[in-house]
Design a protein around this motif. Sequence first.
Motif, PDB file in Angstrom:
ATOM      1  N   THR A  66       0.800  -1.331  -0.046  1.00 43.33           N
ATOM      2  CA  THR A  66       0.213  -0.057   0.109  1.00 43.33           C
ATOM      3  C   THR A  66       0.860   1.213  -0.054  1.00 43.33           C
ATOM      4  OG1 THR A  66      -0.184  -0.157   2.436  1.00 43.33           O
ATOM      5  CG2 THR A  66      -1.985  -0.969   1.107  1.00 43.33           C
ATOM      6  N   ASP A  67       2.037   1.197   0.412  1.00 46.93           N
ATOM      7  CA  ASP A  67       2.922   2.455   0.691  1.00 46.93           C
ATOM      8  C   ASP A  67       3.405   3.038  -0.708  1.00 46.93           C
ATOM      9  OD1 ASP A  67       4.838   0.426   0.299  1.00 46.93           O
ATOM     10  OD2 ASP A  67       6.143   1.168   2.061  1.00 46.93           O
ATOM     11  N   ASP A  68       3.543   2.104  -1.808  1.00 46.63           N
ATOM     12  CA  ASP A  68       4.018   2.536  -2.958  1.00 46.63           C
ATOM     13  C   ASP A  68       3.185   1.975  -4.055  1.00 46.63           C
ATOM     14  OD1 ASP A  68       5.086  -0.075  -2.910  1.00 46.63           O
ATOM     15  OD2 ASP A  68       7.427   0.324  -2.984  1.00 46.63           O
ATOM     16  N   ALA A  69       2.470   1.134  -3.837  1.00 43.03           N
ATOM     17  CA  ALA A  69       1.530   0.262  -4.804  1.00 43.03           C
ATOM     18  C   ALA A  69       2.361  -0.522  -5.836  1.00 43.03           C
ATOM     19  CB  ALA A  69       0.852   1.590  -5.702  1.00 43.03           C
ATOM     20  N   ARG A  70       3.591  -0.874  -5.166  1.00 39.01           N
ATOM     21  CA  ARG A  70       4.374  -2.003  -6.034  1.00 39.01           C
ATOM     22  C   ARG A  70       4.149  -3.380  -5.977  1.00 39.01           C
ATOM     23  NH1 ARG A  70      10.811  -3.236  -4.643  1.00 39.01           N
ATOM     24  NH2 ARG A  70      10.853  -4.720  -6.356  1.00 39.01           N
ATOM     25  N   LEU A  71       3.841  -3.818  -7.118  1.00 38.17           N
ATOM     26  CA  LEU A  71       3.537  -5.326  -7.335  1.00 38.17           C
ATOM     27  C   LEU A  71       4.643  -6.258  -6.533  1.00 38.17           C
ATOM     28  CD1 LEU A  71       1.191  -7.167  -8.331  1.00 38.17           C
ATOM     29  CD2 LEU A  71       3.079  -7.733 -10.201  1.00 38.17           C
ATOM     30  N   ILE A  72       4.274  -6.986  -5.571  1.00 35.78           N
ATOM     31  CA  ILE A  72       5.558  -7.780  -4.836  1.00 35.78           C
ATOM     32  C   ILE A  72       5.216  -9.450  -5.118  1.00 35.78           C
ATOM     33  CG2 ILE A  72       5.971  -5.886  -3.218  1.00 35.78           C
ATOM     34  CD1 ILE A  72       4.663  -7.542  -1.045  1.00 35.78           C
ATOM     35  N   GLY A  73       4.090  -9.598  -5.694  1.00 30.79           N
ATOM     36  CA  GLY A  73       3.835 -10.898  -6.043  1.00 30.79           C
ATOM     37  C   GLY A  73       2.387 -11.473  -6.090  1.00 30.79           C
ATOM     38  N   TRP A  74       1.929 -12.381  -5.670  1.00 35.04           N
ATOM     39  CA  TRP A  74       0.517 -13.183  -5.552  1.00 35.04           C
ATOM     40  C   TRP A  74       0.211 -13.684  -4.413  1.00 35.04           C
ATOM     41  CZ3 TRP A  74      -0.069 -16.856 -10.361  1.00 35.04           C
ATOM     42  CH2 TRP A  74       0.530 -18.005  -9.927  1.00 35.04           C
ATOM     43  N   CYS A  75      -1.145 -13.535  -3.878  1.00 36.68           N
ATOM     44  CA  CYS A  75      -1.585 -14.417  -2.893  1.00 36.68           C
ATOM     45  C   CYS A  75      -3.135 -14.512  -3.179  1.00 36.68           C
ATOM     46  CB  CYS A  75      -1.343 -13.899  -1.798  1.00 36.68           C
ATOM     47  SG  CYS A  75      -1.798 -14.907  -0.263  1.00 36.68           S
ATOM     48  N   GLY A  76      -3.700 -15.760  -2.773  1.00 37.28           N
ATOM     49  CA  GLY A  76      -4.898 -15.796  -2.917  1.00 37.28           C
ATOM     50  C   GLY A  76      -5.371 -17.309  -2.685  1.00 37.28           C
ATOM     51  N   VAL A  77      -6.472 -17.507  -3.324  1.00 35.60           N
ATOM     52  CA  VAL A  77      -6.920 -18.988  -3.299  1.00 35.60           C
ATOM     53  C   VAL A  77      -7.769 -19.490  -4.691  1.00 35.60           C
ATOM     54  CG1 VAL A  77      -9.414 -18.176  -2.328  1.00 35.60           C
ATOM     55  CG2 VAL A  77      -8.425 -20.524  -1.819  1.00 35.60           C
ATOM     56  N   ILE A  78      -7.342 -20.690  -4.930  1.00 37.29           N
ATOM     57  CA  ILE A  78      -7.935 -21.297  -6.329  1.00 37.29           C
ATOM     58  C   ILE A  78      -8.684 -22.429  -5.933  1.00 37.29           C
ATOM     59  CG2 ILE A  78      -6.242 -20.188  -7.789  1.00 37.29           C
ATOM     60  CD1 ILE A  78      -4.666 -22.936  -7.908  1.00 37.29           C
ATOM     61  N   ARG A  79      -9.239 -23.244  -6.726  1.00 39.23           N
ATOM     62  CA  ARG A  79      -9.602 -24.719  -6.727  1.00 39.23           C
ATOM     63  C   ARG A  79      -8.354 -25.507  -7.157  1.00 39.23           C
ATOM     64  NH1 ARG A  79     -13.098 -25.318  -3.182  1.00 39.23           N
ATOM     65  NH2 ARG A  79     -14.348 -23.309  -3.068  1.00 39.23           N
ATOM     66  N   GLY A  80      -8.084 -26.329  -5.990  1.00 35.85           N
ATOM     67  CA  GLY A  80      -6.734 -26.964  -6.363  1.00 35.85           C
ATOM     68  C   GLY A  80      -6.979 -28.072  -7.584  1.00 35.85           C
ATOM     69  N   THR A  81      -5.771 -28.157  -8.320  1.00 37.89           N
ATOM     70  CA  THR A  81      -5.860 -28.817  -9.432  1.00 37.89           C
ATOM     71  C   THR A  81      -4.985 -30.210  -9.428  1.00 37.89           C
ATOM     72  OG1 THR A  81      -3.861 -27.624 -10.477  1.00 37.89           O
ATOM     73  CG2 THR A  81      -6.107 -26.936 -10.858  1.00 37.89           C
ATOM     74  N   ALA A  82      -4.336 -30.382  -8.220  1.00 39.64           N
ATOM     75  CA  ALA A  82      -3.346 -31.614  -8.200  1.00 39.64           C
ATOM     76  C   ALA A  82      -3.269 -32.347  -7.109  1.00 39.64           C
ATOM     77  CB  ALA A  82      -1.883 -31.159  -8.459  1.00 39.64           C
ATOM     78  N   GLY A  83      -3.251 -33.599  -7.440  1.00 38.87           N
ATOM     79  CA  GLY A  83      -3.265 -34.500  -5.989  1.00 38.87           C
ATOM     80  C   GLY A  83      -4.285 -34.279  -5.021  1.00 38.87           C
ATOM     81  N   PRO A  84      -4.093 -34.244  -3.737  1.00 36.12           N
ATOM     82  CA  PRO A  84      -4.944 -34.456  -2.742  1.00 36.12           C
ATOM     83  C   PRO A  84      -5.819 -33.198  -2.561  1.00 36.12           C
ATOM     84  CG  PRO A  84      -3.021 -34.172  -1.678  1.00 36.12           C
ATOM     85  CD  PRO A  84      -2.693 -34.551  -3.222  1.00 36.12           C
ATOM     86  N   GLU A  86      -6.965 -31.462  -5.129  1.00 34.83           N
ATOM     87  CA  GLU A  86      -7.979 -31.153  -6.259  1.00 34.83           C
ATOM     88  C   GLU A  86      -9.403 -30.733  -5.724  1.00 34.83           C
ATOM     89  OE1 GLU A  86      -9.138 -33.513 -10.485  1.00 34.83           O
ATOM     90  OE2 GLU A  86      -7.725 -34.284  -9.164  1.00 34.83           O
ATOM     91  N   GLY A  87      -9.840 -29.541  -6.545  1.00 32.10           N
ATOM     92  CA  GLY A  87     -11.107 -29.128  -6.249  1.00 32.10           C
ATOM     93  C   GLY A  87     -11.489 -28.546  -4.816  1.00 32.10           C
ATOM     94  N   LYS A  88     -10.393 -28.576  -4.001  1.00 35.52           N
ATOM     95  CA  LYS A  88     -10.543 -27.909  -2.670  1.00 35.52           C
ATOM     96  C   LYS A  88      -9.914 -26.402  -2.746  1.00 35.52           C
ATOM     97  CE  LYS A  88     -10.208 -32.342  -0.601  1.00 35.52           C
ATOM     98  NZ  LYS A  88      -9.033 -33.122   0.345  1.00 35.52           N
ATOM     99  N   ALA A  89     -10.224 -25.708  -1.617  1.00 33.12           N
ATOM    100  CA  ALA A  89      -9.746 -24.317  -1.541  1.00 33.12           C
ATOM    101  C   ALA A  89      -8.246 -24.395  -1.213  1.00 33.12           C
ATOM    102  CB  ALA A  89     -10.466 -23.457  -0.433  1.00 33.12           C
ATOM    103  N   GLU A  90      -7.306 -23.978  -2.289  1.00 29.92           N
ATOM    104  CA  GLU A  90      -5.938 -24.156  -2.100  1.00 29.92           C
ATOM    105  C   GLU A  90      -5.416 -22.658  -1.840  1.00 29.92           C
ATOM    106  OE1 GLU A  90      -2.071 -25.276  -4.790  1.00 29.92           O
ATOM    107  OE2 GLU A  90      -3.945 -25.970  -5.398  1.00 29.92           O
ATOM    108  N   ILE A  91      -4.533 -22.412  -1.085  1.00 27.94           N
ATOM    109  CA  ILE A  91      -4.181 -21.067  -0.806  1.00 27.94           C
ATOM    110  C   ILE A  91      -2.784 -21.275  -0.882  1.00 27.94           C
ATOM    111  CG2 ILE A  91      -3.337 -21.473   1.665  1.00 27.94           C
ATOM    112  CD1 ILE A  91      -4.189 -18.554   2.384  1.00 27.94           C
ATOM    113  N   GLY A  92      -2.270 -20.056  -1.796  1.00 27.49           N
ATOM    114  CA  GLY A  92      -1.003 -19.917  -2.495  1.00 27.49           C
ATOM    115  C   GLY A  92      -0.453 -18.541  -2.203  1.00 27.49           C
ATOM    116  N   TRP A  93       0.717 -18.382  -2.439  1.00 30.36           N
ATOM    117  CA  TRP A  93       1.610 -17.225  -2.570  1.00 30.36           C
ATOM    118  C   TRP A  93       2.915 -17.282  -3.097  1.00 30.36           C
ATOM    119  CZ3 TRP A  93      -0.001 -19.679   2.152  1.00 30.36           C
ATOM    120  CH2 TRP A  93       1.063 -20.346   2.570  1.00 30.36           C
ATOM    121  N   ARG A  94       3.244 -16.113  -3.784  1.00 29.60           N
ATOM    122  CA  ARG A  94       4.667 -16.121  -4.390  1.00 29.60           C
ATOM    123  C   ARG A  94       5.185 -14.517  -4.376  1.00 29.60           C
ATOM    124  NH1 ARG A  94       5.018 -18.519 -10.071  1.00 29.60           N
ATOM    125  NH2 ARG A  94       4.588 -20.265  -8.896  1.00 29.60           N
ATOM    126  N   LEU A  95       6.353 -14.327  -3.662  1.00 28.99           N
ATOM    127  CA  LEU A  95       6.724 -13.035  -3.453  1.00 28.99           C
ATOM    128  C   LEU A  95       8.199 -12.793  -4.150  1.00 28.99           C
ATOM    129  CD1 LEU A  95       4.572 -13.665  -1.277  1.00 28.99           C
ATOM    130  CD2 LEU A  95       5.745 -11.654  -0.235  1.00 28.99           C
TER     131      LEU A  95
END
Length: 176
Positions: A66-84, A86-95
Amino acid sequence: MIATSRLVLRSWRGDDLDAFHAINSDPEVMATLGPVMSRDEVAALIARMQAMEARDGHCFWALERTDDARLIGWCGVIRGTAGPVEGKAEIGWRLARAAWGQGFASEAAVATIEWVQRNLPDPDVWAITATVNTRSRAVMERLGMHRRPGLDFDHPSVPEGSPLRPHVTYSLELPR
């Protein structure tokens, strides 16, 4: 849009490509995530997130300070696509490397978990990562997620023999 005191999780925009490509082409960032990505691969990844958000109402959102509006990565939730997950609420991040060690991943993940509790019917939030990704595993544990060793698996989209193929699985039961 989700806001914390230091961060905004928001929909992807066309002007995010350069900053997100810089993150995904950094060998240090990608060391435990997969090969560095070309600009076209990152553009396709952003397009997949935009399609997921349009379809499901959520994705791994763009993460900015918020201090500089700089994109520093991602975070959120998707429907999982792999292994256990799959179809579940999968949280993830990358910075971005410059954003490591400042609590941004945990802060964004907590906000995402709170969003899931308010907006999705899922009883749990799930996370997976390469066994060797100790930084992400530490975030999962700080979030109160529990390792599910019986659900660890070899990720089908990672080549055999890669040290990134074995994955661990974590989950967090959501209070309702």
